[in-house]
Design a protein around this motif. Structure first.
Motif, PDB file in Angstrom:
ATOM      1  N   GLU A  77      36.065  41.576  42.674  1.00  0.00           N
ATOM      2  CA  GLU A  77      36.903  42.646  43.225  1.00  0.00           C
ATOM      3  C   GLU A  77      37.911  42.106  44.235  1.00  0.00           C
ATOM      4  O   GLU A  77      39.051  42.560  44.290  1.00  0.00           O
ATOM      5  CB  GLU A  77      36.032  43.724  43.876  1.00  0.00           C
ATOM      6  N   SER A  78      37.509  41.107  45.021  1.00  0.00           N
ATOM      7  CA  SER A  78      38.431  40.549  46.017  1.00  0.00           C
ATOM      8  C   SER A  78      39.553  39.751  45.362  1.00  0.00           C
ATOM      9  O   SER A  78      40.628  39.624  45.934  1.00  0.00           O
ATOM     10  CB  SER A  78      37.679  39.680  47.028  1.00  0.00           C
ATOM     11  N   ILE A  79      39.324  39.257  44.174  1.00  0.00           N
ATOM     12  CA  ILE A  79      40.350  38.473  43.478  1.00  0.00           C
ATOM     13  C   ILE A  79      41.293  39.376  42.692  1.00  0.00           C
ATOM     14  O   ILE A  79      42.511  39.237  42.792  1.00  0.00           O
ATOM     15  CB  ILE A  79      39.696  37.431  42.542  1.00  0.00           C
ATOM     16  N   VAL A  80      40.754  40.290  41.901  1.00  0.00           N
ATOM     17  CA  VAL A  80      41.599  41.091  40.997  1.00  0.00           C
ATOM     18  C   VAL A  80      41.754  42.542  41.423  1.00  0.00           C
ATOM     19  O   VAL A  80      42.540  43.274  40.832  1.00  0.00           O
ATOM     20  CB  VAL A  80      41.094  41.033  39.533  1.00  0.00           C
ATOM     21  N   GLY A  81      40.997  42.974  42.420  1.00  0.00           N
ATOM     22  CA  GLY A  81      41.045  44.368  42.836  1.00  0.00           C
ATOM     23  C   GLY A  81      39.910  45.164  42.207  1.00  0.00           C
ATOM     24  O   GLY A  81      39.336  44.770  41.193  1.00  0.00           O
ATOM     25  N   ILE A  82      39.600  46.286  42.816  1.00  0.00           N
ATOM     26  CA  ILE A  82      38.456  47.099  42.391  1.00  0.00           C
ATOM     27  C   ILE A  82      38.648  47.660  40.986  1.00  0.00           C
ATOM     28  O   ILE A  82      37.745  47.601  40.153  1.00  0.00           O
ATOM     29  CB  ILE A  82      38.199  48.236  43.403  1.00  0.00           C
ATOM     30  N   ASP A  83      39.828  48.195  40.693  1.00  0.00           N
ATOM     31  CA  ASP A  83      40.063  48.799  39.372  1.00  0.00           C
ATOM     32  C   ASP A  83      39.978  47.764  38.255  1.00  0.00           C
ATOM     33  O   ASP A  83      39.311  47.986  37.233  1.00  0.00           O
ATOM     34  CB  ASP A  83      41.417  49.505  39.324  1.00  0.00           C
ATOM     35  N   ALA A  84      40.652  46.624  38.444  1.00  0.00           N
ATOM     36  CA  ALA A  84      40.642  45.584  37.412  1.00  0.00           C
ATOM     37  C   ALA A  84      39.246  44.996  37.243  1.00  0.00           C
ATOM     38  O   ALA A  84      38.804  44.728  36.119  1.00  0.00           O
ATOM     39  CB  ALA A  84      41.643  44.488  37.748  1.00  0.00           C
ATOM     40  N   ALA A  85      38.523  44.830  38.353  1.00  0.00           N
ATOM     41  CA  ALA A  85      37.152  44.319  38.265  1.00  0.00           C
ATOM     42  C   ALA A  85      36.284  45.293  37.471  1.00  0.00           C
ATOM     43  O   ALA A  85      35.483  44.885  36.627  1.00  0.00           O
ATOM     44  CB  ALA A  85      36.575  44.092  39.656  1.00  0.00           C
ATOM     45  N   GLY A  86      36.459  46.582  37.726  1.00  0.00           N
ATOM     46  CA  GLY A  86      35.706  47.589  36.978  1.00  0.00           C
ATOM     47  C   GLY A  86      36.013  47.539  35.499  1.00  0.00           C
ATOM     48  O   GLY A  86      35.116  47.635  34.654  1.00  0.00           O
ATOM     49  N   THR A  87      37.279  47.354  35.163  1.00  0.00           N
ATOM     50  CA  THR A  87      37.676  47.247  33.761  1.00  0.00           C
ATOM     51  C   THR A  87      37.035  46.020  33.118  1.00  0.00           C
ATOM     52  O   THR A  87      36.509  46.101  31.994  1.00  0.00           O
ATOM     53  CB  THR A  87      39.214  47.159  33.637  1.00  0.00           C
ATOM     54  N   LEU A  88      37.055  44.887  33.819  1.00  0.00           N
ATOM     55  CA  LEU A  88      36.433  43.671  33.285  1.00  0.00           C
ATOM     56  C   LEU A  88      34.932  43.847  33.104  1.00  0.00           C
ATOM     57  O   LEU A  88      34.368  43.435  32.088  1.00  0.00           O
ATOM     58  CB  LEU A  88      36.703  42.474  34.198  1.00  0.00           C
ATOM     59  N   MET A  89      34.285  44.492  34.077  1.00  0.00           N
ATOM     60  CA  MET A  89      32.836  44.677  33.976  1.00  0.00           C
ATOM     61  C   MET A  89      32.468  45.639  32.853  1.00  0.00           C
ATOM     62  O   MET A  89      31.475  45.426  32.169  1.00  0.00           O
ATOM     63  CB  MET A  89      32.274  45.133  35.324  1.00  0.00           C
ATOM     64  N   ARG A  90      33.277  46.681  32.651  1.00  0.00           N
ATOM     65  CA  ARG A  90      32.992  47.610  31.548  1.00  0.00           C
ATOM     66  C   ARG A  90      33.199  46.926  30.190  1.00  0.00           C
ATOM     67  O   ARG A  90      32.420  47.125  29.270  1.00  0.00           O
ATOM     68  CB  ARG A  90      33.875  48.843  31.641  1.00  0.00           C
ATOM     69  N   GLY A  91      34.236  46.127  30.077  1.00  0.00           N
ATOM     70  CA  GLY A  91      34.557  45.497  28.796  1.00  0.00           C
ATOM     71  C   GLY A  91      33.843  44.191  28.525  1.00  0.00           C
ATOM     72  O   GLY A  91      33.640  43.819  27.374  1.00  0.00           O
ATOM     73  N   HIS A  92      33.469  43.473  29.600  1.00  0.00           N
ATOM     74  CA  HIS A  92      32.898  42.134  29.424  1.00  0.00           C
ATOM     75  C   HIS A  92      31.629  41.913  30.233  1.00  0.00           C
ATOM     76  O   HIS A  92      31.157  40.776  30.319  1.00  0.00           O
ATOM     77  CB  HIS A  92      33.927  41.069  29.842  1.00  0.00           C
ATOM     78  N   GLY A  93      31.091  42.956  30.843  1.00  0.00           N
ATOM     79  CA  GLY A  93      29.912  42.812  31.692  1.00  0.00           C
ATOM     80  C   GLY A  93      28.769  42.128  30.963  1.00  0.00           C
ATOM     81  O   GLY A  93      28.419  42.494  29.851  1.00  0.00           O
ATOM     82  N   GLY A  94      28.204  41.111  31.587  1.00  0.00           N
ATOM     83  CA  GLY A  94      27.107  40.353  30.991  1.00  0.00           C
ATOM     84  C   GLY A  94      27.581  39.238  30.083  1.00  0.00           C
ATOM     85  O   GLY A  94      26.771  38.443  29.604  1.00  0.00           O
ATOM     86  N   ALA A  95      28.884  39.141  29.858  1.00  0.00           N
ATOM     87  CA  ALA A  95      29.428  38.104  28.970  1.00  0.00           C
ATOM     88  C   ALA A  95      30.059  36.987  29.793  1.00  0.00           C
ATOM     89  O   ALA A  95      30.265  37.112  30.997  1.00  0.00           O
ATOM     90  CB  ALA A  95      30.477  38.714  28.042  1.00  0.00           C
TER      91      ALA A  95
END
Length: 153
Positions: A77-95
């Protein structure tokens, strides 16, 4: 590799400060970028992608699932921001997600910065002093600076 301190610290290093706004990724045609980077841009946007490349380029990241708040999530979140981090976690979480380095683009960006700085400095000082100043600032040899300037002509 998890989002470790080296990734986060690199984002904070002097070499990367302010580079998000100056990056040539903004100027390069998207079709010339690696496919994985094109997908990241489509998912999280250009600014967050540039920040991720600058902070973690060349690394394979374990993307947190976001089920329980974690240190890895906070760093992402500190690198890409909260929204982008959430998008990455929803699409790639655990990968695992490889972040390309884009070394050619970053090198071109640094060379452009050197040329621009050289132009500004030579209005105030001699060519030799300008080259020495730039070499010191970028921690490069004066010969490397001269090659970058010669390549720009």
């Amino acid at each position: 590799m998890k989002l470790q301190d080296s990734c986060h610290e690199e984002a904070q290093s002097e070499d990367c400060m302010g580079a998000v706004h100056q990056s040539l990724l903004y100027q390069v045609g998207i079709d010339k970028l690696p496919k994985s980077l094109q997908r990241l841009i489509a998912e999280i946007g250009m600014r967050a992608t540039v920040a991720l490349v600058e902070a973690c380029g060349g690394e394979t990241l374990d993307i947190p699932k976001g089920v329980i708040a974690s240190q890895a999530q906070a760093r992402l979140e500190s690198i890409v921001g909260i929204d982008a981090a959430g998008t990455l976690m929803r699409g790639h979480g655990g990968a695992r997600l490889y972040v390309p380095r884009c070394a050619d683009i970053q090198r071109e960006s640094k060379e452009r910065e050197i040329v621009d700085l050289f132009g500004a400095l030579t209005e105030q000082m001699s060519v030799l002093r300008a080259v020495a100043h730039i070499a010191s600032k970028y921690r490069l040899s004066d010969r490397t600076i001269e090659r970058a300037l010669k390549g720009a002509c």
